[in-house]
Design a protein around this motif. Structure first.
Motif, PDB file in Angstrom:
ATOM      1  N   ILE A   1     -60.150  60.774 -32.345  1.00 55.74           N
ATOM      2  CA  ILE A   1     -59.581  60.374 -31.053  1.00 55.74           C
ATOM      3  C   ILE A   1     -60.725  60.123 -30.068  1.00 55.74           C
ATOM      4  N   GLU A   2     -60.732  58.973 -29.452  1.00 54.86           N
ATOM      5  CA  GLU A   2     -61.749  58.674 -28.445  1.00 54.86           C
ATOM      6  C   GLU A   2     -61.524  59.576 -27.236  1.00 54.86           C
ATOM      7  N   PRO A   3     -62.579  60.192 -26.701  1.00 53.02           N
ATOM      8  CA  PRO A   3     -62.422  61.102 -25.569  1.00 53.02           C
ATOM      9  C   PRO A   3     -61.661  60.488 -24.393  1.00 53.02           C
ATOM     10  N   GLY A   4     -61.840  59.201 -24.177  1.00 53.67           N
ATOM     11  CA  GLY A   4     -61.178  58.541 -23.055  1.00 53.67           C
ATOM     12  C   GLY A   4     -59.687  58.337 -23.244  1.00 53.67           C
ATOM     13  N   ARG A   5     -59.157  58.659 -24.445  1.00 49.37           N
ATOM     14  CA  ARG A   5     -57.735  58.428 -24.704  1.00 49.37           C
ATOM     15  C   ARG A   5     -56.933  59.735 -24.766  1.00 49.37           C
ATOM     16  N   VAL A   6     -57.581  60.831 -24.464  1.00 41.52           N
ATOM     17  CA  VAL A   6     -56.895  62.128 -24.521  1.00 41.52           C
ATOM     18  C   VAL A   6     -55.708  62.160 -23.570  1.00 41.52           C
ATOM     19  N   ASP A   7     -55.897  61.749 -22.327  1.00 44.88           N
ATOM     20  CA  ASP A   7     -54.798  61.772 -21.357  1.00 44.88           C
ATOM     21  C   ASP A   7     -53.669  60.838 -21.777  1.00 44.88           C
ATOM     22  N   GLU A   8     -54.031  59.703 -22.368  1.00 48.16           N
ATOM     23  CA  GLU A   8     -53.016  58.746 -22.842  1.00 48.16           C
ATOM     24  C   GLU A   8     -52.148  59.379 -23.932  1.00 48.16           C
ATOM     25  N   ILE A   9     -52.780  60.119 -24.831  1.00 50.26           N
ATOM     26  CA  ILE A   9     -52.028  60.766 -25.908  1.00 50.26           C
ATOM     27  C   ILE A   9     -51.126  61.849 -25.343  1.00 50.26           C
ATOM     28  N   ARG A  10     -51.646  62.651 -24.402  1.00 54.13           N
ATOM     29  CA  ARG A  10     -50.815  63.677 -23.768  1.00 54.13           C
ATOM     30  C   ARG A  10     -49.582  63.048 -23.126  1.00 54.13           C
ATOM     31  N   SER A  11     -49.793  61.954 -22.409  1.00 56.61           N
ATOM     32  CA  SER A  11     -48.689  61.279 -21.732  1.00 56.61           C
ATOM     33  C   SER A  11     -47.680  60.728 -22.727  1.00 56.61           C
ATOM     34  N   ARG A  12     -48.192  60.154 -23.788  1.00 61.98           N
ATOM     35  CA  ARG A  12     -47.286  59.552 -24.785  1.00 61.98           C
ATOM     36  C   ARG A  12     -46.485  60.627 -25.517  1.00 61.98           C
ATOM     37  N   LEU A  13     -47.066  61.774 -25.790  1.00 61.86           N
ATOM     38  CA  LEU A  13     -46.333  62.865 -26.420  1.00 61.86           C
ATOM     39  C   LEU A  13     -45.177  63.314 -25.525  1.00 61.86           C
ATOM     40  N   SER A  14     -45.409  63.344 -24.220  1.00 62.45           N
ATOM     41  CA  SER A  14     -44.339  63.707 -23.279  1.00 62.45           C
ATOM     42  C   SER A  14     -43.213  62.683 -23.311  1.00 62.45           C
ATOM     43  N   GLU A  15     -43.576  61.403 -23.414  1.00 61.19           N
ATOM     44  CA  GLU A  15     -42.552  60.351 -23.493  1.00 61.19           C
ATOM     45  C   GLU A  15     -41.734  60.474 -24.770  1.00 61.19           C
ATOM     46  N   VAL A  16     -42.390  60.733 -25.897  1.00 61.97           N
ATOM     47  CA  VAL A  16     -41.674  60.871 -27.165  1.00 61.97           C
ATOM     48  C   VAL A  16     -40.736  62.071 -27.114  1.00 61.97           C
ATOM     49  N   GLU A  17     -41.186  63.151 -26.496  1.00 63.66           N
ATOM     50  CA  GLU A  17     -40.329  64.333 -26.363  1.00 63.66           C
ATOM     51  C   GLU A  17     -39.096  64.020 -25.535  1.00 63.66           C
ATOM     52  N   ALA A  18     -39.237  63.195 -24.509  1.00 66.37           N
ATOM     53  CA  ALA A  18     -38.122  62.881 -23.603  1.00 66.37           C
ATOM     54  C   ALA A  18     -37.212  61.779 -24.124  1.00 66.37           C
ATOM     55  N   PHE A  19     -37.787  60.775 -24.798  1.00 65.59           N
ATOM     56  CA  PHE A  19     -37.023  59.591 -25.170  1.00 65.59           C
ATOM     57  C   PHE A  19     -36.872  59.386 -26.679  1.00 65.59           C
ATOM     58  N   GLY A  20     -37.490  60.258 -27.480  1.00 66.39           N
ATOM     59  CA  GLY A  20     -37.414  60.080 -28.916  1.00 66.39           C
ATOM     60  C   GLY A  20     -38.192  58.854 -29.363  1.00 66.39           C
ATOM     61  N   TYR A  21     -37.954  58.452 -30.595  1.00 68.12           N
ATOM     62  CA  TYR A  21     -38.613  57.253 -31.120  1.00 68.12           C
ATOM     63  C   TYR A  21     -37.711  56.621 -32.184  1.00 68.12           C
ATOM     64  N   PRO A  22     -37.878  55.327 -32.474  1.00 72.04           N
ATOM     65  CA  PRO A  22     -37.037  54.655 -33.471  1.00 72.04           C
ATOM     66  C   PRO A  22     -37.157  55.315 -34.833  1.00 72.04           C
TER      67      PRO A  22
ATOM     68  N   TYR B   1     -65.703  64.125 -37.295  1.00 70.39           N
ATOM     69  CA  TYR B   1     -66.114  62.854 -36.689  1.00 70.39           C
ATOM     70  C   TYR B   1     -66.847  63.148 -35.381  1.00 70.39           C
ATOM     71  N   PRO B   2     -68.179  63.293 -35.427  1.00 72.68           N
ATOM     72  CA  PRO B   2     -68.958  63.611 -34.234  1.00 72.68           C
ATOM     73  C   PRO B   2     -68.705  62.612 -33.103  1.00 72.68           C
ATOM     74  N   GLY B   3     -68.553  63.152 -31.902  1.00 69.38           N
ATOM     75  CA  GLY B   3     -68.324  62.297 -30.739  1.00 69.38           C
ATOM     76  C   GLY B   3     -66.863  62.038 -30.454  1.00 69.38           C
ATOM     77  N   TYR B   4     -65.989  62.480 -31.350  1.00 77.06           N
ATOM     78  CA  TYR B   4     -64.549  62.270 -31.166  1.00 77.06           C
ATOM     79  C   TYR B   4     -63.831  63.608 -30.965  1.00 77.06           C
ATOM     80  N   ARG B   5     -62.533  63.531 -30.656  1.00 77.59           N
ATOM     81  CA  ARG B   5     -61.704  64.709 -30.455  1.00 77.59           C
ATOM     82  C   ARG B   5     -60.625  64.774 -31.537  1.00 77.59           C
ATOM     83  N   LYS B   6     -60.039  65.966 -31.667  1.00 71.40           N
ATOM     84  CA  LYS B   6     -58.899  66.146 -32.561  1.00 71.40           C
ATOM     85  C   LYS B   6     -57.862  66.995 -31.847  1.00 71.40           C
ATOM     86  N   VAL B   7     -56.598  66.895 -32.321  1.00 72.17           N
ATOM     87  CA  VAL B   7     -55.519  67.701 -31.763  1.00 72.17           C
ATOM     88  C   VAL B   7     -54.513  67.980 -32.871  1.00 72.17           C
ATOM     89  N   LYS B   8     -53.922  69.166 -32.841  1.00 73.16           N
ATOM     90  CA  LYS B   8     -52.879  69.508 -33.803  1.00 73.16           C
ATOM     91  C   LYS B   8     -51.534  69.485 -33.084  1.00 73.16           C
TER      92      LYS B   8
END
Length: 400
Positions: free
Chosen positions: A129-150, A373-380
């Motif tokens: 995960i690119e460090p600059g996309r961490v907030d985007e992923i957090r936001s998208r997880l909140s959307e999936v929790e609220a609206f589900g997915y196809p 992957y040095p320089g990147y992030r991970k999340v479980k």
């Protein structure tokens, strides 16, 4: 480090399933245990094995017919999975292989089948995960929790298919039996070794010259089919050749086609409910996702169910019927074509499937430095899905 499944999106990509422990699946089941039960229940833990291969080896080593082993679903080889299997009480299973472990759980009055599944629990590590996309992923997880997915069927369902115009089941439905058999023998998959690809190309070039193809056959099923075709190529012979394919394989071909038609129907329906849509590339089709839904549209879509196609399709909402009719027309088939009188081993059965799905108990850990992957992030992330819904589709829905 170049292993794992890459999920692409313009502007970046992330990886899942780099190691089996990155993708953990545990079946949630409703099994009533009883000391006097007619079935032995085992917990099957595995990594680097798909379910069917593991069951075949267990069957062979314990001299238990494969048909006697009950299971609730198939699990991916690129994961650490826990699932339940059963055998009649008179059998006792022992199996020791690297990356496979069987644990006796107890006796039960009924065998393991999809009917006992209540869902699947997942623990998935997203990497690179690119460090600059961490907030985007957090936001998208909140959307999936609220609206589900196809609730699309994901690429795993289409393992037997390499081209959306080359479904074995569709050729059978259209009574193109010769074409279906040719696909069965000659479809080249990316994971095929070079020798296997060359063998399939030779068979394609020799198609119809059965005496020359017979020495190229590698399995008893292939040999049986060619021997039938040596006797003649009438509709009767071609149907008999198709019926020589094992029931499990035919069912897989039929399920793949049903799933594709279902996906294409949902694809047509989503623009009626969501304004902003984006797509993620898949094996044989692109998958369409939304980010958010207006309250009224969310309520309607949450109730929407789409039937899988068979000769008898359950009643559905008018917009669903219209979309399904359009999909069938585009493929050049109609419901009555799905009544396969000459193919005896398997058949199409219709069922209703929710259009969207909500991950329950969705939790994400703090983002950490990715050790692989040095320089990147991970999340479980951890969550539970109902039976038949795909966790990999949930990851695709993040749109990253």
């Amino acid at each position: 480090m170049d292993s794992g499944l890459i999920l692409y999106k313009e502007g970046g990509n992330l990886k899942i399933k780099v190691i089996p422990e990155d993708f953990i699946v545990k079946e949630l089941v409703n099994i009533k245990y009883a000391a006097g039960g007619r079935y032995r229940i085992y917990l099957l833990e595995k990594r680097h094995w798909n379910t069917m291969d593991a069951l075949k080896f267990i069957s062979r080593e314990n001299k238990v017919p494969l048909s006697k082993i009950g299971s609730g679903g198939r699990k991916d080889r690129h994961a650490l999975t826990y699932q339940y299997i059963s055998v009649p009480r008179e059998y006792e299973l022992q199996f020791e292989r690297p990356n496979v472990r069987l644990q006796f759980v107890g006796f039960a009055g009924d065998f393991v089948s999809p009917a006992v599944l209540e869902g699947n629990y997942f623990e998935i590590t997203l990497r690179r995960i690119e460090p600059g996309r961490v907030d985007e992923i957090r936001s998208r997880l909140s959307e999936v929790e609220a609206f589900g997915y196809p609730n699309f069927f994901d690429d795993q369902r289409f393992g037997s298919v390499e081209d959306p115009e080359e479904f074995i089941a569709e050729r059978i439905i259209k009574k193109h039996y010769n074409g279906a058999l040719k696909l069965y023998f000659t479809t080249i998959h990316p994971e095929d070794k070079r020798e296997e690809k060359e063998r399939k190309r030779k068979i394609a070039g020799l198609w119809g010259r059965w005496e020359e193809i017979l020495p190229l056959c590698r399995t008893p099923v292939e040999k049986d089919i060619v021997k039938i075709l040596q006797e003649g190529q009438s509709k009767k012979h071609l149907a008999a050749a198709l019926n020589a394919i094992p029931k499990e394989e035919l069912s897989m071909f039929f399920s793949a086609y049903q799933s594709f038609l279902w996906n294409k129907t949902l694809e047509k329906l989503l623009p009626l409910f969501a304004g902003e849509l984006f797509t993620v590339k898949g094996k044989i089709m692109d998958y369409t996702f939304y980010r958010a839904l207006p309250p009224g549209k969310l309520k309607a879509l949450r109730k929407l169910e789409i039937p899988t196609v068979s000769s008898r399709i359950p009643d559905a909402a008018p917009e669903v019927k219209k979309a399904l009719e359009e999909v069938l027309a585009e493929r050049g088939v109609k419901p009555s074509d799905f009544n396969l009188k000459k193919i005896r081993k398997s058949f199409f059965k219709s069922f209703m499937r929710p259009a969207i799905v909500f991950p329950q108990g969705l939790y994400s850990s703090p983002f950490e430095v990715d050790d692989l992957y040095p320089g990147y992030r991970k999340v479980k992330i951890k969550f539970t899905l109902p039976p038949g819904s795909f966790a990999t589709m949930m990851i695709k829905s993040l749109g990253i």
